[in-house]
Design an enzyme around this catalytic site. Structure first.
Site, short mmCIF file in Angstrom:
data_model
loop_
_atom_site.label_atom_id
_atom_site.label_comp_id
_atom_site.label_asym_id
_atom_site.label_seq_id
_atom_site.Cartn_x
_atom_site.Cartn_y
_atom_site.Cartn_z
N GLN A 10 84.64 59.67 -21.77
CA GLN A 10 85.01 58.26 -21.91
C GLN A 10 83.85 57.44 -22.47
O GLN A 10 82.70 57.65 -22.12
CB GLN A 10 85.42 57.71 -20.53
N SER A 90 82.25 64.94 -18.52
CA SER A 90 83.17 64.29 -17.58
C SER A 90 84.61 64.72 -17.86
O SER A 90 84.94 65.89 -17.75
CB SER A 90 82.98 62.77 -17.64
N LEU A 91 85.48 63.79 -18.29
CA LEU A 91 86.87 64.17 -18.55
C LEU A 91 86.96 65.26 -19.63
O LEU A 91 87.93 66.02 -19.70
CB LEU A 91 87.71 62.96 -18.97
N ARG A 115 94.10 60.94 -13.31
CA ARG A 115 92.68 60.86 -12.94
C ARG A 115 92.14 59.46 -13.25
O ARG A 115 91.44 58.85 -12.44
CB ARG A 115 91.90 61.92 -13.74
N HIS A 201 81.46 58.71 -11.16
CA HIS A 201 80.54 59.80 -10.81
C HIS A 201 79.51 59.44 -9.75
O HIS A 201 78.36 59.82 -9.83
CB HIS A 201 79.86 60.36 -12.07
N GLN A 250 83.72 66.89 -9.54
CA GLN A 250 83.01 66.14 -10.60
C GLN A 250 83.29 64.64 -10.54
O GLN A 250 82.49 63.84 -11.02
CB GLN A 250 83.35 66.68 -11.99
#
Length: 311
Positions: A10, A90-91, A115, A201, A250
């Protein structure tokens, strides 16, 4: 030559990403159409036409980035020889797992849409934020987080260890504001507040992690054909249950990007290809190891780079 394929997270999104692949390749167009069908609304319209503030919403940006990356990967995957590992920021780890054969694309695009919703709902808008700090040792950053968390009775934690030059912090807004005032006292050169809607996070995301755990129970995850290096522990993984667990962990854990890339290099990866919107990860690669060749494939005009890489 052993090649690592990496996928952005992102922040890399922009209106119009992937449109040239959609217009030029039926296989890419089919991915965007699958996303629209799986989600029950026209994600591709938001990706191609915006407006930017709609695309930037966490629950749109996450599936949009995954869709764009997989659409481009569909076109180039047969031109990349000897892929020895995947990773995603991340994603982007979901994108990596799809590329490695661990998840159906439709399942992944629905998963990251949810998510995004869970992450946005975990903390009220304005109650948390994120901060990039530039030019500081990891020990100094951790000390600042500890001191400010105590002083404000709130949370300030590392969210992304992107490179030795850049770390991102996340936490309650009062802690972020204090860090902006005090960072120089810890030998940090610069601190930049990030334009994000939630403190990703960090431990404030635990409610989102719990929701994601419940959601993923019913989602099919297979063992991977090629390992994916995890954000959580920077290790390579092929086991389906560990992959599923790492998806949950995560959300409230820091992204160990620098460690992950260093491990891929140590395992013999000689070159990297960033697939998807922009070139954020390619830029970070230069800060992690200047000697390693990394290219980004973001538009059709980038396809010639594959030949230059001698993959």
């Amino acid at each position: 030559m052993s090649t690592g394929v990496i996928f952005p997270g992102q922040g890399s999104q922009y209106v119009g990403m992937g449109k040239d692949f959609y217009d030029s390749y039926q296989a890419a167009k089919a991915i965007f159409e699958k996303a629209d069908s799986a989600l029950g609304f026209s994600l591709s319209d938001i990706i191609f036409n915006g407006p930017e503030e709609t695309l930037t919403l966490t629950y749109n940006a996450q599936p949009a980035l995954l869709t764009t990356s997989i659409a481009i990967f569909e076109i180039i995957k047969d031109k990349i020889y000897n892929i020895t590992g995947y990773a995603g920021h991340s994603l982007g780890e979901y994108t990596a797992v799809v590329a490695a054969g661990g998840m159906a694309f439709e399942d992944a695009v629905k998963a990251v849409h949810n998510r995004g919703k869970f992450m946005q709902e975990a903390v009220p808008v304005g109650a948390g934020g994120m901060l990039a700090v530039i030019g500081a040792k990891r020990d100094s950053i951790l000390q600042m987080c500890e001191d400010i968390s105590k002083e404000t009775q709130s949370i300030l934690e590392p969210a992304n260890f992107n490179s030795s030059a850049q770390t991102v912090l996340a936490g309650n807004m009062q802690a972020i504001e204090m860090a902006l005032e005090k960072y120089r006292g810890y030998g940090i050169k610069r601190a930049i507040k990030l334009p994000v809607s939630a403190p990703f996070h960090c431990s404030l995301m635990k409610p989102a992690a719990e929701n994601m755990q419940n959601y993923l129970k019913d989602v099919n995850v297979n063992d991977l054909n090629t390992p994916v290096y995890s954000n959580v522990d920077a290790k390579k993984e092929k086991n389906s249950e560990t992959v599923r667990e790492n998806f949950v962990k995560q959300i409230a854990s820091p992204v160990l990007w620098e460690d992950l890339i260093s491990n891929m290099i140590e395992d013999g990866t000689k070159s990297f290809i960033e697939v998807g919107a922009g070139s954020v990860l390619t830029g970070l690669m230069k800060k992690i190891d200047r000697k390693i060749n990394c290219i980004n494939i973001s538009g059709i005009g980038d396809l010639g780079k594959l030949e230059d890489l001698n993959v």
